[in-house]
Scaffold this motif. Structure first.
Motif, PDB file in Angstrom:
ATOM      1  N   CYS A 524     101.672 -38.374 -16.081  1.00 62.51           N
ATOM      2  CA  CYS A 524     101.116 -39.712 -15.856  1.00 62.51           C
ATOM      3  C   CYS A 524     102.199 -40.679 -15.393  1.00 62.51           C
ATOM      4  O   CYS A 524     103.397 -40.488 -15.644  1.00 62.51           O
ATOM      5  CB  CYS A 524     100.479 -40.242 -17.144  1.00 62.51           C
ATOM      6  N   LEU A 525     101.773 -41.743 -14.720  1.00 64.15           N
ATOM      7  CA  LEU A 525     102.638 -42.828 -14.291  1.00 64.15           C
ATOM      8  C   LEU A 525     102.263 -44.079 -15.069  1.00 64.15           C
ATOM      9  O   LEU A 525     101.112 -44.524 -15.018  1.00 64.15           O
ATOM     10  CB  LEU A 525     102.475 -43.078 -12.786  1.00 64.15           C
ATOM     11  N   ILE A 526     103.244 -44.655 -15.783  1.00 67.67           N
ATOM     12  CA  ILE A 526     103.000 -45.861 -16.586  1.00 67.67           C
ATOM     13  C   ILE A 526     104.043 -46.890 -16.170  1.00 67.67           C
ATOM     14  O   ILE A 526     105.247 -46.709 -16.414  1.00 67.67           O
ATOM     15  CB  ILE A 526     103.105 -45.565 -18.091  1.00 67.67           C
ATOM     16  N   THR A 527     103.595 -47.982 -15.531  1.00 64.08           N
ATOM     17  CA  THR A 527     104.558 -48.945 -14.999  1.00 64.08           C
ATOM     18  C   THR A 527     104.117 -50.380 -15.270  1.00 64.08           C
ATOM     19  O   THR A 527     102.931 -50.682 -15.373  1.00 64.08           O
ATOM     20  CB  THR A 527     104.718 -48.781 -13.471  1.00 64.08           C
ATOM     21  N   ASP A 528     105.127 -51.259 -15.394  1.00 61.77           N
ATOM     22  CA  ASP A 528     104.943 -52.709 -15.358  1.00 61.77           C
ATOM     23  C   ASP A 528     103.923 -53.202 -16.384  1.00 61.77           C
ATOM     24  O   ASP A 528     103.165 -54.145 -16.117  1.00 61.77           O
ATOM     25  CB  ASP A 528     104.521 -53.147 -13.946  1.00 61.77           C
ATOM     26  N   SER A 529     103.896 -52.591 -17.540  1.00 60.35           N
ATOM     27  CA  SER A 529     102.902 -52.922 -18.557  1.00 60.35           C
ATOM     28  C   SER A 529     103.573 -53.471 -19.812  1.00 60.35           C
ATOM     29  O   SER A 529     104.782 -53.294 -20.037  1.00 60.35           O
ATOM     30  CB  SER A 529     102.052 -51.693 -18.895  1.00 60.35           C
ATOM     31  N   ILE A 547     107.783 -43.372 -16.683  1.00 66.00           N
ATOM     32  CA  ILE A 547     107.569 -44.583 -17.487  1.00 66.00           C
ATOM     33  C   ILE A 547     108.603 -45.606 -17.026  1.00 66.00           C
ATOM     34  O   ILE A 547     109.802 -45.467 -17.321  1.00 66.00           O
ATOM     35  CB  ILE A 547     107.701 -44.275 -18.987  1.00 66.00           C
ATOM     36  N   GLN A 548     108.156 -46.615 -16.288  1.00 63.55           N
ATOM     37  CA  GLN A 548     109.088 -47.533 -15.635  1.00 63.55           C
ATOM     38  C   GLN A 548     108.665 -48.991 -15.817  1.00 63.55           C
ATOM     39  O   GLN A 548     107.479 -49.327 -15.751  1.00 63.55           O
ATOM     40  CB  GLN A 548     109.156 -47.232 -14.127  1.00 63.55           C
ATOM     41  N   ARG A 549     109.697 -49.825 -16.046  1.00 68.15           N
ATOM     42  CA  ARG A 549     109.555 -51.293 -16.007  1.00 68.15           C
ATOM     43  C   ARG A 549     108.505 -51.813 -16.984  1.00 68.15           C
ATOM     44  O   ARG A 549     107.761 -52.741 -16.690  1.00 68.15           O
ATOM     45  CB  ARG A 549     109.233 -51.774 -14.583  1.00 68.15           C
ATOM     46  N   SER A 580     114.273 -48.187 -16.681  1.00 68.84           N
ATOM     47  CA  SER A 580     114.191 -49.640 -16.475  1.00 68.84           C
ATOM     48  C   SER A 580     113.149 -50.295 -17.367  1.00 68.84           C
ATOM     49  O   SER A 580     112.463 -51.233 -16.958  1.00 68.84           O
ATOM     50  CB  SER A 580     113.911 -49.951 -14.997  1.00 68.84           C
ATOM     51  N   ASN A 581     113.008 -49.804 -18.571  1.00 71.73           N
ATOM     52  CA  ASN A 581     112.095 -50.413 -19.535  1.00 71.73           C
ATOM     53  C   ASN A 581     112.871 -51.347 -20.471  1.00 71.73           C
ATOM     54  O   ASN A 581     114.096 -51.222 -20.628  1.00 71.73           O
ATOM     55  CB  ASN A 581     111.395 -49.330 -20.354  1.00 71.73           C
ATOM     56  N   HIS A 582     112.144 -52.252 -21.089  1.00 70.47           N
ATOM     57  CA  HIS A 582     112.733 -53.162 -22.074  1.00 70.47           C
ATOM     58  C   HIS A 582     112.051 -52.900 -23.417  1.00 70.47           C
ATOM     59  O   HIS A 582     110.828 -53.054 -23.538  1.00 70.47           O
ATOM     60  CB  HIS A 582     112.520 -54.613 -21.641  1.00 70.47           C
ATOM     61  N   VAL A 583     112.844 -52.493 -24.411  1.00 73.63           N
ATOM     62  CA  VAL A 583     112.288 -52.191 -25.728  1.00 73.63           C
ATOM     63  C   VAL A 583     112.980 -53.094 -26.747  1.00 73.63           C
ATOM     64  O   VAL A 583     114.207 -53.201 -26.783  1.00 73.63           O
ATOM     65  CB  VAL A 583     112.446 -50.696 -26.084  1.00 73.63           C
ATOM     66  N   ASN A 596     114.851 -31.927 -21.473  1.00 71.52           N
ATOM     67  CA  ASN A 596     114.666 -31.931 -20.018  1.00 71.52           C
ATOM     68  C   ASN A 596     114.020 -33.213 -19.516  1.00 71.52           C
ATOM     69  O   ASN A 596     113.267 -33.204 -18.539  1.00 71.52           O
ATOM     70  CB  ASN A 596     113.855 -30.713 -19.558  1.00 71.52           C
ATOM     71  N   ASN A 597     114.274 -34.316 -20.172  1.00 65.40           N
ATOM     72  CA  ASN A 597     113.822 -35.625 -19.718  1.00 65.40           C
ATOM     73  C   ASN A 597     115.008 -36.410 -19.169  1.00 65.40           C
ATOM     74  O   ASN A 597     116.173 -36.085 -19.423  1.00 65.40           O
ATOM     75  CB  ASN A 597     113.208 -36.399 -20.882  1.00 65.40           C
ATOM     76  N   VAL A 598     114.710 -37.486 -18.428  1.00 70.68           N
ATOM     77  CA  VAL A 598     115.735 -38.369 -17.893  1.00 70.68           C
ATOM     78  C   VAL A 598     115.492 -39.762 -18.453  1.00 70.68           C
ATOM     79  O   VAL A 598     114.386 -40.310 -18.310  1.00 70.68           O
ATOM     80  CB  VAL A 598     115.701 -38.401 -16.347  1.00 70.68           C
ATOM     81  N   VAL A 599     116.526 -40.347 -19.093  1.00 69.12           N
ATOM     82  CA  VAL A 599     116.426 -41.671 -19.691  1.00 69.12           C
ATOM     83  C   VAL A 599     117.545 -42.516 -19.096  1.00 69.12           C
ATOM     84  O   VAL A 599     118.729 -42.318 -19.424  1.00 69.12           O
ATOM     85  CB  VAL A 599     116.539 -41.611 -21.223  1.00 69.12           C
ATOM     86  N   ILE A 600     117.185 -43.466 -18.213  1.00 72.07           N
ATOM     87  CA  ILE A 600     118.213 -44.229 -17.510  1.00 72.07           C
ATOM     88  C   ILE A 600     117.776 -45.680 -17.330  1.00 72.07           C
ATOM     89  O   ILE A 600     116.593 -45.999 -17.250  1.00 72.07           O
ATOM     90  CB  ILE A 600     118.522 -43.625 -16.123  1.00 72.07           C
ATOM     91  N   GLY A 601     118.747 -46.564 -17.278  1.00 69.65           N
ATOM     92  CA  GLY A 601     118.538 -47.943 -16.853  1.00 69.65           C
ATOM     93  C   GLY A 601     117.682 -48.780 -17.763  1.00 69.65           C
ATOM     94  O   GLY A 601     117.113 -49.794 -17.320  1.00 69.65           O
ATOM     95  N   ASN A 602     117.558 -48.425 -19.019  1.00 68.50           N
ATOM     96  CA  ASN A 602     116.708 -49.175 -19.934  1.00 68.50           C
ATOM     97  C   ASN A 602     117.506 -50.265 -20.646  1.00 68.50           C
ATOM     98  O   ASN A 602     118.736 -50.191 -20.785  1.00 68.50           O
ATOM     99  CB  ASN A 602     116.089 -48.223 -20.955  1.00 68.50           C
ATOM    100  N   ARG A 603     116.784 -51.282 -21.114  1.00 68.38           N
ATOM    101  CA  ARG A 603     117.391 -52.336 -21.904  1.00 68.38           C
ATOM    102  C   ARG A 603     116.838 -52.236 -23.329  1.00 68.38           C
ATOM    103  O   ARG A 603     115.627 -52.372 -23.542  1.00 68.38           O
ATOM    104  CB  ARG A 603     117.084 -53.714 -21.306  1.00 68.38           C
TER     105      ARG A 603
END
Length: 647
Positions: A524-529, A547-549, A580-583, A596-603
């Motif tokens: 699935c694609l989950i973005t900007d939510s 899972i982005q932004r 690029s998510n904010h948590v 085997n996941n990629v976790v990058i650019g998150n805040r």
């Protein structure tokens, strides 16, 4: 002063001139000699009239009076005869009964006219003959203001082109037979032992009353117009037309065996009030029907546009309206169909029908569904309230717009594959608010309350611009390959948004739900939510997701370990991108169980109870701790896009 003197002088001159001129303008003051003569014409001078007497119109063995010449005749007194009353053997005859009665003791015919043209009978009573007026072979004429009663065979039998006006035909056998091209208006046809009126083609019947006749009120063939009449208590049909091309409009038809029976084709039926008949309608194929219902239950067995006369209440054990034909539109016109305990569907569209359209009104309190359609249904502007089952249940394609459905015992709106639901408001139903099948679209809908899910779709569906709140289970739930975009979900009992595999969730808000804000299946694609303050995770996903932004804040309030973003383990896990998510303010900022996941650019905010839990075997951008970072120092990883910044 000079001006006033001049004015007085001018007025004096004018008075003198008028006094001189007046005698010249006036006529002689003295009348001419001799007696004054009348200036008007007598009735006999306008229309010479002949009295019906033995001197002027002597009878014979068959008739009391015989008219052998054209002219205008009048009855001079009440007349009793054991023969025919008046025998007309000429064209262009007018008979004025002058209010008198022509009576028999079951003699043959009151007025008999031999074949010819132009007979007029007016102003009187014809009683107790076998035949009242017989002019079947006469072309053209008038019968006006005549009472015909107690005729044992026929009241009137008229040829083509007659006008019958202001007449009463009663207590006879067959009341009235009229040829083609005729007019019957402002008449009363009642209490006869046979048909009220049998009329030829190309005729018109208007503003007349047909009641308590032992057969049909009006029976005719083709090309006849019947309007603004009353048909009450006839033992046959109120109106029975067997030919084509009739117009039946604005009649009031009650308590007949059949209300309207139109067996031919090409007729136009509109604006009639038809009720309390043993069977209200019987139509052949190919007519244009605009039916106004004034009672239910009712079955619509022909293509028709259906309206209702007002609020209608159903009965136990029956549907309100049953549609057994295609090309039917029901327009409630702002009125209500009300069910009662033990009733069935408000409107039931059977499996004989491909499409039905129902709009503009309220359907409430039915013992089953408000609307039940086997195949395809178009619903527009309906209020579906407090029905024991669904507000509307459409087996295949549901097209619903601007509808409300509230407090129903099952779903608010339920449809099959390829459904379209737009602009609807759904409140407090016991089943799903909106439930549709594959390849469906739900757009700009509001769903609030209810015991089950707010919006439930099957695979390949789209949910756009919807708001869902306070549902008992999931806010929005879909199967594979669905798109959910620009939706707001809050305060639902389980997941805010739950999707199966290959779905897209974009620009959505899911807050304060009893489980996760977004629960996504594979790929699935989950973005900007936005996923805030959900009891469990902000976003829960399995393998292959992007899972982005997203902003995921304050999740896990009612669980020990609620994450802003949680990647689960299980069948086919891993392969997800979290970027690029904010948590912020979650139990755990980013929690990964699989590899085997990629976790990058998150805040990742430091006010998460735990900033992240990511096992070995995943590709993780550098974790850069920005707390108390010396701004004069240079961190070689600080400008790398893949870095995960803890602040």
């Amino acid at each position: 002063m000079q001006i006033n003197r001049r004015r007085r002088r001018a007025l004096a001159v004018l008075a003198v001139l008028l006094g001189v001129a007046a005698p010249a303008l006036a006529g002689p003051l003295a009348p001419p000699g001799g007696p004054v003569a009348p200036t008007y014409k007598t009735l006999d001078q306008v229309e010479p009239r002949i009295p019906l007497t033995q001197d002027t119109t002597p009878g014979n063995v068959n008739a009391e009076f015989v008219i052998s010449q054209p002219g205008s005749y009048f009855l001079v007194s009440d007349t009793f005869t054991t023969k025919n009353g008046i025998s007309v053997q000429a064209d262009d005859v007018t008979i004025d009964l002058q209010g008198y009665t022509l009576r028999s003791n079951a003699g043959n015919t009151g007025i008999f006219c031999a074949p010819g043209t132009s007979l007029t009978v007016r102003n009187g009573v014809i009683s107790n003959f076998k035949f009242g007026i017989t002019a079947a072979s006469v072309t053209g004429g008038n019968v006006e203001s005549v009472l015909v009663e107690q005729c044992t065979v026929e009241g009137l039998n008229l040829g083509e082109g007659f006008s019958t006006l202001n007449c009463t035909i009663q207590t006879s056998n067959s009341a009235m037979i009229v040829g083609a091209g005729s007019l019957v208006a402002r008449c009363v046809i009642q209490n006869n032992s046979g048909i009220g009126l049998q009329i030829g083609s190309d005729s018109m019947v208007c503003k007349s009353l047909f009641r308590n006749n032992a057969s049909h009120g009006v029976s005719g063939i083709g090309q006849t117009r019947i309007e603004d009449c009353g048909m009450h208590g006839n033992s046959g049909s109120g109106i029975r037309m067997t030919g084509a091309g009739n117009a039946v409009r604005a009649n009031h038809v009650t308590q007949n065996a059949t209300g309207l029976s139109i067996t031919g084709s090409g007729s136009h039926v509109a604006d009639n009030v038809v009720s309390d008949n043993a069977d209200n309608y019987s139509f052949g194929a190919g007519n244009h029907l605009e039916l106004m219902l004034s009672e239910i239950p009712e079955s619509i067995d022909w293509p028709a546009k259906v309206t209702v006369a007002g609020t209608l209440t159903g009965v136990a054990g029956a549907n309100g309206i049953t549609i057994n034909s295609g090309e039917v539109e029901v327009d409630l016109g702002g009125h209500t169909l009300v069910g009662v305990p033990g009733s069935l569907d408000g409107i039931d569209v059977t499996n004989l029908v491909l499409w039905a359209t129902i709009k503009n009104g309220t359907i409430r309190d039915w013992g089953a569904n408000g609307v039940d359609v086997v195949f395809y249904g178009v619903l527009d502007g309906l209020h579906l309230d407090s029905n024991d089952q669904s507000g509307a249940d459409v087996g295949l394609r549901l097209i619903a717009s601007n509808c409300t459905a509230s407090s129903n015992g099952a779903s608010g709106l339920a449809g099959g594959d390829d459904s379209r639901v737009a602009g609807c408001q759904i409140y407090g139903n016991s089943g799903d608010g909106i439930s549709v099948g594959r390849s469906s679209t739900v757009h700009q809908c509001l769903v609030a309350g209810g015991s089950a899910s707010g919006i439930d779709t099957n695979a390949g569906s789209t949910v756009l611009d919807c708001t869902v709140s306070d549902c008992g289970i999931d806010g929005i739930r879909t199967l594979n390959e669905c798109l959910i975009e620009r939706c707001t979900v809050r305060n639902c009992g389980s997941d805010g948004i739950q999707v199966a595999r290959d779905c897209t969730v974009r620009v959505c808000s899911s807050t304060n739900n009893g489980s996760s804000g977004i629960n996504a299946g594979f790929d699935c694609l989950i973005t900007d939510s936005l996923t805030n303050t959900n009891d469990f995770h902000g976003i829960l996903a399995v393998g292959g997701c992007t899972i982005q932004r997203n902003n995921c804040m304050a999740n896990g309030a009612n669980t020990a370990n609620g994450a802003g973003i949680f990647l689960a383990n299980g069948v086919n896990p891993g392969r997800s991108l979290v970027e690029s998510n904010h948590v912020k303010s979650n139990d755990i900022g980013i929690w990964v169980l699989s590899v085997n996941n990629v976790v990058i650019g998150n805040r990742i905010s430091s006010d998460n109870s735990t900033s992240h839990v990511i096992p070995v075997g995943n590709t993780v951008g550098p974790i850069v701790n920005a707390i108390n970072l010396d701004p004069t120092s240079v961190d070689p990883l600080a400008d790398v896009d893949t870095a995960n910044l803890v602040y």
